[in-house]
Scaffold this motif. Structure first.
Motif, PDB file in Angstrom:
ATOM      1  N   UNK A 391       0.967  -1.491   0.110  1.00 25.28           N
ATOM      2  CA  UNK A 391      -0.124   0.074   0.175  1.00 25.28           C
ATOM      3  C   UNK A 391       0.834   1.142   0.072  1.00 25.28           C
ATOM      4  N   UNK A 392       2.042   1.124   0.655  1.00 23.25           N
ATOM      5  CA  UNK A 392       2.839   2.274   0.610  1.00 23.25           C
ATOM      6  C   UNK A 392       3.455   2.687  -0.586  1.00 23.25           C
ATOM      7  N   UNK A 393       3.913   1.642  -1.339  1.00 23.64           N
ATOM      8  CA  UNK A 393       4.579   1.735  -2.626  1.00 23.64           C
ATOM      9  C   UNK A 393       3.530   2.124  -3.644  1.00 23.64           C
ATOM     10  N   UNK A 394       2.221   1.677  -3.325  1.00 20.25           N
ATOM     11  CA  UNK A 394       1.100   1.973  -4.496  1.00 20.25           C
ATOM     12  C   UNK A 394       0.775   3.483  -4.555  1.00 20.25           C
ATOM     13  N   UNK A 395       1.063   3.992  -3.186  1.00 19.79           N
ATOM     14  CA  UNK A 395       0.953   5.565  -3.401  1.00 19.79           C
ATOM     15  C   UNK A 395       2.094   6.050  -3.905  1.00 19.79           C
ATOM     16  N   UNK A 396       3.110   5.554  -4.059  1.00 19.02           N
ATOM     17  CA  UNK A 396       4.331   6.440  -4.849  1.00 19.02           C
ATOM     18  C   UNK A 396       3.888   6.120  -6.272  1.00 19.02           C
ATOM     19  N   UNK A 397       3.550   4.721  -6.646  1.00 18.08           N
ATOM     20  CA  UNK A 397       3.399   4.474  -7.925  1.00 18.08           C
ATOM     21  C   UNK A 397       2.142   5.234  -8.552  1.00 18.08           C
ATOM     22  N   UNK A 398       1.073   5.358  -8.051  1.00 21.01           N
ATOM     23  CA  UNK A 398       0.040   6.267  -8.403  1.00 21.01           C
ATOM     24  C   UNK A 398       0.392   7.607  -8.655  1.00 21.01           C
ATOM     25  N   UNK A 399       1.463   8.094  -7.801  1.00 22.27           N
ATOM     26  CA  UNK A 399       1.790   9.573  -8.243  1.00 22.27           C
ATOM     27  C   UNK A 399       3.061   9.655  -9.158  1.00 22.27           C
ATOM     28  N   UNK A 400       3.335   8.325  -9.799  1.00 25.96           N
ATOM     29  CA  UNK A 400       4.369   8.324 -10.547  1.00 25.96           C
ATOM     30  C   UNK A 400       5.937   8.650 -10.233  1.00 25.96           C
ATOM     31  N   UNK A 401       6.133   8.227  -8.999  1.00 20.85           N
ATOM     32  CA  UNK A 401       7.299   8.651  -8.261  1.00 20.85           C
ATOM     33  C   UNK A 401       7.957   7.163  -7.866  1.00 20.85           C
ATOM     34  N   UNK A 402       7.371   5.984  -8.243  1.00 21.21           N
ATOM     35  CA  UNK A 402       8.131   4.517  -7.895  1.00 21.21           C
ATOM     36  C   UNK A 402       7.279   3.571  -8.705  1.00 21.21           C
ATOM     37  N   UNK A 403       7.711   2.542  -8.713  1.00 19.89           N
ATOM     38  CA  UNK A 403       7.177   1.402  -9.524  1.00 19.89           C
ATOM     39  C   UNK A 403       7.487   0.077  -8.497  1.00 19.89           C
ATOM     40  N   UNK A 404       6.233  -0.623  -8.652  1.00 17.87           N
ATOM     41  CA  UNK A 404       6.271  -1.791  -7.696  1.00 17.87           C
ATOM     42  C   UNK A 404       6.629  -3.084  -8.820  1.00 17.87           C
ATOM     43  N   UNK A 405       7.477  -3.941  -8.169  1.00 19.85           N
ATOM     44  CA  UNK A 405       7.848  -5.215  -8.871  1.00 19.85           C
ATOM     45  C   UNK A 405       7.418  -6.231  -7.509  1.00 19.85           C
ATOM     46  N   UNK A 406       6.429  -7.202  -7.769  1.00 25.43           N
ATOM     47  CA  UNK A 406       6.168  -8.090  -6.840  1.00 25.43           C
ATOM     48  C   UNK A 406       7.355  -9.083  -6.630  1.00 25.43           C
ATOM     49  N   UNK A 407       7.344  -9.762  -5.379  1.00 23.35           N
ATOM     50  CA  UNK A 407       8.479 -10.752  -5.190  1.00 23.35           C
ATOM     51  C   UNK A 407       8.089 -11.776  -6.070  1.00 23.35           C
ATOM     52  N   UNK A 408       6.880 -12.357  -6.354  1.00 21.24           N
ATOM     53  CA  UNK A 408       7.045 -13.497  -7.218  1.00 21.24           C
ATOM     54  C   UNK A 408       7.092 -13.376  -8.395  1.00 21.24           C
ATOM     55  N   UNK A 409       7.305 -12.108  -8.907  1.00 20.92           N
ATOM     56  CA  UNK A 409       7.844 -11.636 -10.284  1.00 20.92           C
ATOM     57  C   UNK A 409       9.148 -11.344 -10.693  1.00 20.92           C
ATOM     58  N   UNK A 410       9.938 -11.330  -9.651  1.00 18.50           N
ATOM     59  CA  UNK A 410      11.168 -10.893  -9.702  1.00 18.50           C
ATOM     60  C   UNK A 410      12.132 -12.074 -10.409  1.00 18.50           C
TER      61      UNK A 410
END
Length: 515
Positions: A391-410
């Protein structure tokens, strides 16, 4: 000579203005009931500020505490012996394999139960209770993610200040402020404040799970203690709602807008300050990166390492990068690690984030790290693991300041593509630096706000005038269901009366015609 006198007078006037904005407060006596781990890191920074203002501090800690030392120049400590309970708990949490397979709700429930047992040890110790009363504390400062400190404050009849973002039942706002589920995402839902119909349905479902957890898995441990030691009994949510001040470790640069209350003080990023120079060896390593800059990676205080195959994939990607990499990694050394990668047990995270050479922050998405990234304006590639991190990272991604990579997709390909995207797309850095400017543009620094409101509670023996009385209302009154029922009853009676009168008149008219 005239200009020197003028400048001198200006300096004196400025200093007097600063002094006038800081209300006097004699050294207070603060009882602190903290939570170990990364939460203690936040609490200690607040204690540093209180100590610098001349306040006397006492900290209650476990004998097997991993982060809270028994002896400190900041405070005196009261140590509770609970065996190796906490150490075993953190060993479970630090194992990423266990986190992915363990019954997590059960583990959290057990943690609450164990700390309630610790509180019972305090309250059953007549000498300790008398000592606490004789110490004449001005308030209790506690972290309510585990809530024995809240009950202790009630038992000692002391004002309470919460150093909070999380409470026993999740996110703090839900306990005290209206939280419409139509646009307020529940932690763990993975939603933003823009939800479609099915997402709103799922949001309600997630909220139900949290309420179930509080009612049947967490609440009973605290209810038993309240029933035994608090006159008239209580429940932990009502005690939280009685808190005088909530020092809330977030702000609306980061959070989605939502209703709040006047006793909630937002201190997000209060732990941040201008970066200090790096140790000489680390500075040399950073400068050796040249124009390519540095990537830093850490998974926080609880997780030492990712699964080996994931670690090897990440290390092999780093080895191909022209940047230098500083990686906090305490597990087995990856077989694919390159010469450009420095593995460390610990890193000065804030000083590295504030270094102009740092280009990307690879992180798990803990609250501290995310807020520090915002403060220093460094874009984030997030690999969330558990708790609130997605949820924390989602807030950054929503604002275009970060990107989420799920552990299972690494894997090597996905990790490399995601890292290159955050590195080379200017929008990530531009958006993060915009958030940084917004965050820093405040009339009063978050740390100064925190200290002010703690001292405010000391000066006024609490702050009940800032607290809503809604928590004393039964749930049906809070939602005005009794009022709605009364109005529906009145309308129904009116309609039935009208219908009866109409039928009476019709019947009478019909009888008149027959005669």
């Amino acid at each position: 000579m005239i200009s020197l006198d003028y400048n001198y007078c200006c300096i004196i006037s400025y200093c007097l203005c600063l002094i006038s904005f800081t209300p006097p407060c004699e050294g207070g006596n603060v009882l602190v009931f903290p939570l170990d781990g990364s939460h203690w890191i936040n609490m200690k920074i607040l204690l540093d500020g209180l100590h610098a203002r001349g306040h006397s501090i006492t900290v209650i800690r476990m004998s097997d505490s991993l982060y809270i030392p028994e002896k400190s120049p900041l405070y005196r400590s009261i140590t509770i012996n609970m065996g190796e309970v906490q150490e075993n708990f953190f060993e479970v949490v630090s194992n990423i394999f266990t986190l992915l397979t363990f019954d997590f709700l059960s583990m959290i429930s057990q943690a609450h139960s164990l700390w309630c047992d610790g509180l019972v040890k305090i309250l059953d110790d007549a000498n300790m209770v008398q000592s606490l009363r004789n110490s004449q504390y001005d308030l209790v400062l506690t972290d309510p993610a585990l809530a024995p400190g809240v009950i202790l404050a009630k038992y000692l009849k002391l004002p309470i200040v919460l150093n909070v973002r999380w409470i026993t039942s999740g996110e703090g706002h839900f306990a005290i402020a209206p939280s419409p589920l139509s646009y307020v995402p529940v932690p763990g839902s993975g939603f933003t404040d823009k939800m479609n119909f099915m997402q709103r349905v799922k949001n309600l479902f997630f909220h139900s799970i949290i309420m179930f957890q509080q009612r049947f898995m967490v609440g009973p441990s605290y209810d038993a203690v309240c029933a035994k030691y608090i006159e008239g009994g209580c429940d932990i949510i009502s005690l939280l709602q009685e808190a005088d001040i909530w020092l809330y470790r977030s702000d609306f640069v980061f959070e989605f807008p939502r209703p709040t209350m006047p006793n909630v003080v937002y201190i997000g990023g209060f732990q941040c300050k201008p970066a200090q120079p790096l140790p000489a060896e680390l500075e040399d390593f950073v400068q050796s990166a040249g124009q390519h800059g540095v990537i830093i990676m850490t998974l926080g205080t609880l997780v030492d390492a990712l699964p080996k195959e994931v670690t090897d994939e990440i290390a092999s990607v780093f080895a191909k990068m022209p940047q230098k990499v500083i990686w906090r990694h305490k597990g087995e050394r990856p077989s694919t690690v390159g010469n450009n990668t420095l593995l460390v047990d610990w890193m000065p995270q804030k000083d590295l984030l504030g270094h102009p050479q740092t280009k990307v922050f690879i992180a798990h998405g803990g609250t501290n790290g995310v807020q520090e990234a915002i403060y220093y304006g460094v874009p984030v590639l997030g690999i969330p693991l558990f708790f609130d991190q997605y949820d924390n990272l989602l807030r950054l991604q929503e604002r275009g300041a970060g990107k989420i990579l799920q552990l299972g997709d690494v894997n090597g390909h996905n990790f490399e593509q995601s890292l290159l995207e955050v590195l080379h797309q200017d929008s990530y850095r531009v958006n993060m630096q915009r958030l940084s400017r917004l965050h820093r543009d405040q009339p009063v620094a978050p740390m100064d706000q925190a200290i002010f409101w703690v001292e405010y509670v000391m000066r006024h023996k609490g702050a009940p005038h800032l607290r809503t009385e809604a928590y004393k209302m039964p749930w049906y009154s809070y939602h005005s269901l009794d009022v709605v029922l009364l109005l529906l009853t009145a309308v129904t009676l009116l309609l039935l009366s009208s219908l009866a009168i109409f039928r009476f008149l019709c019947c009478r008219r019909q009888k008149t015609k027959q005669h």
